[in-house]
Design a protein around this motif. Sequence first.
Motif, PDB file in Angstrom:
ATOM      1  N   ALA A 147       0.833  -1.206   0.000  1.00 23.96           N
ATOM      2  CA  ALA A 147       0.000   0.000   0.000  1.00 23.96           C
ATOM      3  C   ALA A 147       0.867   1.255   0.000  1.00 23.96           C
ATOM      4  O   ALA A 147       0.560   2.241  -0.678  1.00 23.96           O
ATOM      5  N   ARG A 148       1.952   1.239   0.749  1.00 27.83           N
ATOM      6  CA  ARG A 148       2.864   2.383   0.776  1.00 27.83           C
ATOM      7  C   ARG A 148       3.528   2.587  -0.585  1.00 27.83           C
ATOM      8  O   ARG A 148       3.708   3.723  -1.036  1.00 27.83           O
ATOM      9  N   HIS A 149       3.888   1.508  -1.244  1.00 26.74           N
ATOM     10  CA  HIS A 149       4.480   1.613  -2.576  1.00 26.74           C
ATOM     11  C   HIS A 149       3.471   2.185  -3.569  1.00 26.74           C
ATOM     12  O   HIS A 149       3.830   2.980  -4.445  1.00 26.74           O
ATOM     13  N   PHE A 150       2.217   1.768  -3.440  1.00 22.38           N
ATOM     14  CA  PHE A 150       1.180   2.297  -4.324  1.00 22.38           C
ATOM     15  C   PHE A 150       1.047   3.804  -4.139  1.00 22.38           C
ATOM     16  O   PHE A 150       0.940   4.559  -5.113  1.00 22.38           O
ATOM     17  N   ALA A 151       1.044   4.257  -2.890  1.00 22.59           N
ATOM     18  CA  ALA A 151       0.919   5.688  -2.612  1.00 22.59           C
ATOM     19  C   ALA A 151       2.097   6.467  -3.191  1.00 22.59           C
ATOM     20  O   ALA A 151       1.923   7.545  -3.774  1.00 22.59           O
ATOM     21  N   ALA A 152       3.309   5.931  -3.035  1.00 24.22           N
ATOM     22  CA  ALA A 152       4.500   6.607  -3.560  1.00 24.22           C
ATOM     23  C   ALA A 152       4.457   6.674  -5.085  1.00 24.22           C
ATOM     24  O   ALA A 152       4.781   7.711  -5.689  1.00 24.22           O
ATOM     25  N   TRP A 153       4.060   5.574  -5.716  1.00 23.96           N
ATOM     26  CA  TRP A 153       3.959   5.571  -7.182  1.00 23.96           C
ATOM     27  C   TRP A 153       2.886   6.536  -7.654  1.00 23.96           C
ATOM     28  O   TRP A 153       3.072   7.254  -8.639  1.00 23.96           O
ATOM     29  N   ARG A 154       1.768   6.594  -6.949  1.00 23.23           N
ATOM     30  CA  ARG A 154       0.674   7.487  -7.330  1.00 23.23           C
ATOM     31  C   ARG A 154       1.122   8.946  -7.272  1.00 23.23           C
ATOM     32  O   ARG A 154       0.771   9.748  -8.140  1.00 23.23           O
ATOM     33  N   THR A 155       1.906   9.285  -6.258  1.00 21.83           N
ATOM     34  CA  THR A 155       2.447  10.638  -6.148  1.00 21.83           C
ATOM     35  C   THR A 155       3.360  10.950  -7.329  1.00 21.83           C
ATOM     36  O   THR A 155       3.256  12.007  -7.960  1.00 21.83           O
ATOM     37  N   LYS A 156       4.259  10.025  -7.627  1.00 21.72           N
ATOM     38  CA  LYS A 156       5.197  10.217  -8.734  1.00 21.72           C
ATOM     39  C   LYS A 156       4.457  10.320 -10.064  1.00 21.72           C
ATOM     40  O   LYS A 156       4.792  11.161 -10.912  1.00 21.72           O
ATOM     41  N   HIS A 157       3.450   9.492 -10.252  1.00 23.83           N
ATOM     42  CA  HIS A 157       2.690   9.475 -11.501  1.00 23.83           C
ATOM     43  C   HIS A 157       2.002  10.819 -11.734  1.00 23.83           C
ATOM     44  O   HIS A 157       2.038  11.366 -12.842  1.00 23.83           O
ATOM     45  N   LEU A 158       1.388  11.368 -10.691  1.00 24.70           N
ATOM     46  CA  LEU A 158       0.688  12.649 -10.815  1.00 24.70           C
ATOM     47  C   LEU A 158       1.664  13.799 -11.016  1.00 24.70           C
ATOM     48  O   LEU A 158       1.480  14.642 -11.906  1.00 24.70           O
ATOM     49  N   ASN A 159       2.709  13.853 -10.209  1.00 19.31           N
ATOM     50  CA  ASN A 159       3.618  14.996 -10.269  1.00 19.31           C
ATOM     51  C   ASN A 159       4.508  14.986 -11.507  1.00 19.31           C
ATOM     52  O   ASN A 159       4.977  16.044 -11.941  1.00 19.31           O
TER      53      ASN A 159
END
Length: 299
Positions: A198-210
């Motif tokens: 779940a933490r990896h998903f959140a980090a990837w989601r941040t990177k994907h958006l930014n």
Amino acid sequence: MIRATRATCLSHLFTMTFLVLTIQSCLIGRDRDDRGEVVGVSGRLGWKMETPFDMVFIPGGSCVIGAVDQDMASLVNPPNQVAVSSLYVDKCQVTNNKYRQFINALLEEAASMQEARNTSDEQEERDPSSVVEGSSIEKETSTSSVLSEEVIMKELYPDMSVWQKDFAHHMADRMVECYYEHISFDDFPVVGITWEAARHFAAWRTKHLNTYREEHGLWEMPKFRLPTAAEWTYAARGGNPFAKYPWGGPYVRDARGKLLANFKSSRGNYRECGYDHTSPVDHFAPNDYGLHIGGNVSE
């Protein structure tokens, strides 16, 4: 390498929060003389918070967390009132299809990294002097943050064996085979996910958006992350500080006797709520904050 054990429960409830930043616009021109005064850095023309896709705004407030008086645990975990800042929360649990986008993106990165390594190895075989110790290629491959396919499949890929572990009185073989892969379950909540995944998903989601925002000259957004216990409790209560359930009332059934959420009400009778497994993430009514979080998966 990620070190995490598989979740023994059906799923980690998977909701990301997005901190709200209140930033005062700075309208100072780039060429303005500050006359020796501290006026702030010029050229920062302000920033406006945008509601992230499929999220809802939760106004700040306070809530009481901890065991209630009638619980034995209240002696060691007494209730405490805590303040909660405003935040954004996913209005629904993360679906199989959204999580699949994350997994596919990581697998593509892993494939690209492996291809680059193979190309580098071929060049070195043809001409050993083409790759010297300490070169940029060597540093990139040795310190890369890209996860290998083996790690992705072992640590981040949904563990469908949870259907057999948690549904002992249910013929779950079909769910093990189809739940994550088949298109008919795309809008159902992803299950079998560890806290680390779940933490990896959140980090990837941040990177994907930014990454997108940077390419389009937009300000970077705050990071996605998992909610704290206080934030989750506060959001789940929907503005009712004394709510026992997300829908606000003290009962699990409506006036017609229908269950108000998807959960295992009795052993072997899983279909009483209308589904013998999970339901689409937005099937049941939301709470007063607009969050569809009544049952469906468990932590």
